[in-house]
Design a protein around this motif. Structure first.
Motif, PDB file in Angstrom:
ATOM      1  N   ASP A 216       0.830  -1.197   0.000  1.00 46.13           N
ATOM      2  CA  ASP A 216       0.000   0.000   0.000  1.00 46.13           C
ATOM      3  C   ASP A 216       0.869   1.253   0.000  1.00 46.13           C
ATOM      4  OD1 ASP A 216      -2.639   1.440   0.426  1.00 46.13           O
ATOM      5  OD2 ASP A 216      -1.577   2.022   2.247  1.00 46.13           O
ATOM      6  N   THR A 217       1.948   1.227   0.797  1.00 46.47           N
ATOM      7  CA  THR A 217       2.878   2.359   0.813  1.00 46.47           C
ATOM      8  C   THR A 217       3.505   2.556  -0.560  1.00 46.47           C
ATOM      9  OG1 THR A 217       3.387   2.020   3.162  1.00 46.47           O
ATOM     10  CG2 THR A 217       4.977   3.269   1.870  1.00 46.47           C
ATOM     11  N   ARG A 239      12.483  -4.299  -3.919  1.00 46.90           N
ATOM     12  CA  ARG A 239      13.336  -3.775  -4.981  1.00 46.90           C
ATOM     13  C   ARG A 239      12.544  -2.673  -5.682  1.00 46.90           C
ATOM     14  NH1 ARG A 239      17.439  -6.758  -3.542  1.00 46.90           N
ATOM     15  NH2 ARG A 239      18.351  -8.274  -4.958  1.00 46.90           N
ATOM     16  N   ALA A 240      13.218  -1.563  -5.989  1.00 49.03           N
ATOM     17  CA  ALA A 240      12.549  -0.460  -6.661  1.00 49.03           C
ATOM     18  C   ALA A 240      13.497   0.194  -7.653  1.00 49.03           C
ATOM     19  CB  ALA A 240      12.044   0.567  -5.649  1.00 49.03           C
ATOM     20  N   LEU A 241      12.937   0.653  -8.770  1.00 45.67           N
ATOM     21  CA  LEU A 241      13.683   1.347  -9.803  1.00 45.67           C
ATOM     22  C   LEU A 241      13.107   2.745  -9.960  1.00 45.67           C
ATOM     23  CD1 LEU A 241      13.752  -1.509 -12.479  1.00 45.67           C
ATOM     24  CD2 LEU A 241      15.615  -0.863 -10.928  1.00 45.67           C
ATOM     25  N   LEU A 251      10.842   6.747  -0.844  1.00 44.76           N
ATOM     26  CA  LEU A 251      10.143   5.467  -0.682  1.00 44.76           C
ATOM     27  C   LEU A 251      10.714   4.690   0.497  1.00 44.76           C
ATOM     28  CD1 LEU A 251       8.224   3.213  -1.538  1.00 44.76           C
ATOM     29  CD2 LEU A 251       9.964   2.450  -3.170  1.00 44.76           C
ATOM     30  N   ALA A 252      12.045   4.625   0.603  1.00 46.06           N
ATOM     31  CA  ALA A 252      12.671   3.914   1.724  1.00 46.06           C
ATOM     32  C   ALA A 252      12.246   4.525   3.054  1.00 46.06           C
ATOM     33  CB  ALA A 252      14.190   3.945   1.580  1.00 46.06           C
ATOM     34  N   ALA A 257       9.212   4.309   7.947  1.00 45.45           N
ATOM     35  CA  ALA A 257       8.291   4.945   8.886  1.00 45.45           C
ATOM     36  C   ALA A 257       7.118   4.028   9.211  1.00 45.45           C
ATOM     37  CB  ALA A 257       7.788   6.265   8.302  1.00 45.45           C
ATOM     38  N   ARG A 258       6.619   3.304   8.208  1.00 43.83           N
ATOM     39  CA  ARG A 258       5.482   2.401   8.443  1.00 43.83           C
ATOM     40  C   ARG A 258       5.895   1.244   9.344  1.00 43.83           C
ATOM     41  NH1 ARG A 258       0.552   1.937   4.389  1.00 43.83           N
ATOM     42  NH2 ARG A 258      -0.894   0.930   5.818  1.00 43.83           N
ATOM     43  N   LEU A 259       7.081   0.703   9.106  1.00 46.44           N
ATOM     44  CA  LEU A 259       7.554  -0.395   9.954  1.00 46.44           C
ATOM     45  C   LEU A 259       7.817   0.084  11.380  1.00 46.44           C
ATOM     46  CD1 LEU A 259      10.006  -2.161   7.472  1.00 46.44           C
ATOM     47  CD2 LEU A 259       7.807  -3.045   8.298  1.00 46.44           C
TER      48      LEU A 259
END
Length: 274
Positions: A216-217, A239-241, A251-252, A257-259
């Motif tokens: 969702d994030t 993994r993100a591009l 994004l990281a 923050a969510r974790l």
């Protein structure tokens, strides 16, 4: 074994006041660590690693070791990007070993790795977790300046990560970027993007619900191409591009923050560099 260009070792314990403090510290050569600060009321210590030399060169060797005592909590970051220049003498290496006792927590959030033209970089990260401990890492790989202006002029970037939970191998990740072997902009590589985020998180309670929350994030970053999967244990990998370090760093930070909110009740991290 070659003498390290820079070495850093930290031992962190939870004090009687609830704050995590450095009880052992060693550095030599081209690595240092700034005095920690405690930006929130959780007692977590934030350490900033610095490299006075300014960049990694051919045949350099850097060693980072961290030992987190029971119920300790720390965040490691860097003062600036890790810059790997041309390496005609051979690859630049970094070896990292993180050991966490029961209940310990470590977040490792360095600034981006910038690989310049003809750079060759190899990193080995070993993480040993005891029961109830938590680990988070997010690393971004960025192509550096080249004389031709082309983005993928480095020779190789290799990020090799092994993670054990209670002596059981949970993650064996060998990420190899070697632009000279194929078109890195093509499908199955960067799909037209230039920057890469590799993120892993392990900790009690990470499972299907956490996976749904992280996906969702990720959906809030439509300009990025990202995916998330669970490990065979309490952990996940992302993994993100993207086309910039800033977008991937955002994004990281959002995932972190969510974790943190779910696991410790902490707010977003504060990466002040002083």
């Amino acid at each position: 074994m070659a003498q390290a260009t820079g070495a850093l070792r930290l031992q962190v314990e939870r004090s009687g006041s609830g704050r995590s403090v450095a009880t052992g510290q060693f550095h030599s050569g081209a690595l240092r660590v700034l005095r920690p600060h405690h930006p929130d009321g959780s007692g977590q210590a934030v350490f900033t690693i610095i490299n006075p030399g300014g960049g990694y060169l051919g045949d350099d060797l850097y060693e980072v070791g961290y030992d987190g005592g029971p119920d300790s909590s720390a965040l490691l970051t860097t003062q600036s990007a890790t810059k790997v220049y041309r390496t005609p003498q051979g690859p630049a290496h970094q070896h990292q070993r993180f050991v966490l006792a029961p209940g310990a927590r470590l977040e490792y959030v360095p600034d981006q790795l910038i690989a310049y033209e003809n750079a060759h970089y190899r990193q080995i990260t070993d993480v040993e977790l005891a029961a109830g401990s938590s680990f988070f890492t997010a690393e971004i790989v960025t192509p550096g300046w080249s004389e031709t202006g082309e983005p993928f002029r480095y020779q190789e970037v290799r990020l090799f990560t092994r993670l054990w939970l209670e002596s059981r191998l949970l993650l064996w990740d060998n990420l190899v970027l070697r632009p000279g072997t194929a078109d890195p902009t093509g499908m199955g590589w960067f799909d037209g993007r230039t920057h890469l985020l590799s993120l892993a998180a392990v900790g009690p309670g990470i499972g299907g619900e956490t996976l749904a929350n992280i996906r969702d994030t990720i959906s809030g970053f439509p300009d990025l191409h990202a995916g998330c999967t669970l490990l065979r244990g309490p952990g996940l990998v992302v993994r993100a591009l993207g086309d910039s370090s800033g977008g991937l760093a955002d994004l990281a930070a959002a995932i972190g923050a969510r974790l943190r909110a779910e696991q410790t009740g902490q707010g977003p991290w504060d990466l002040r560099k002083y």
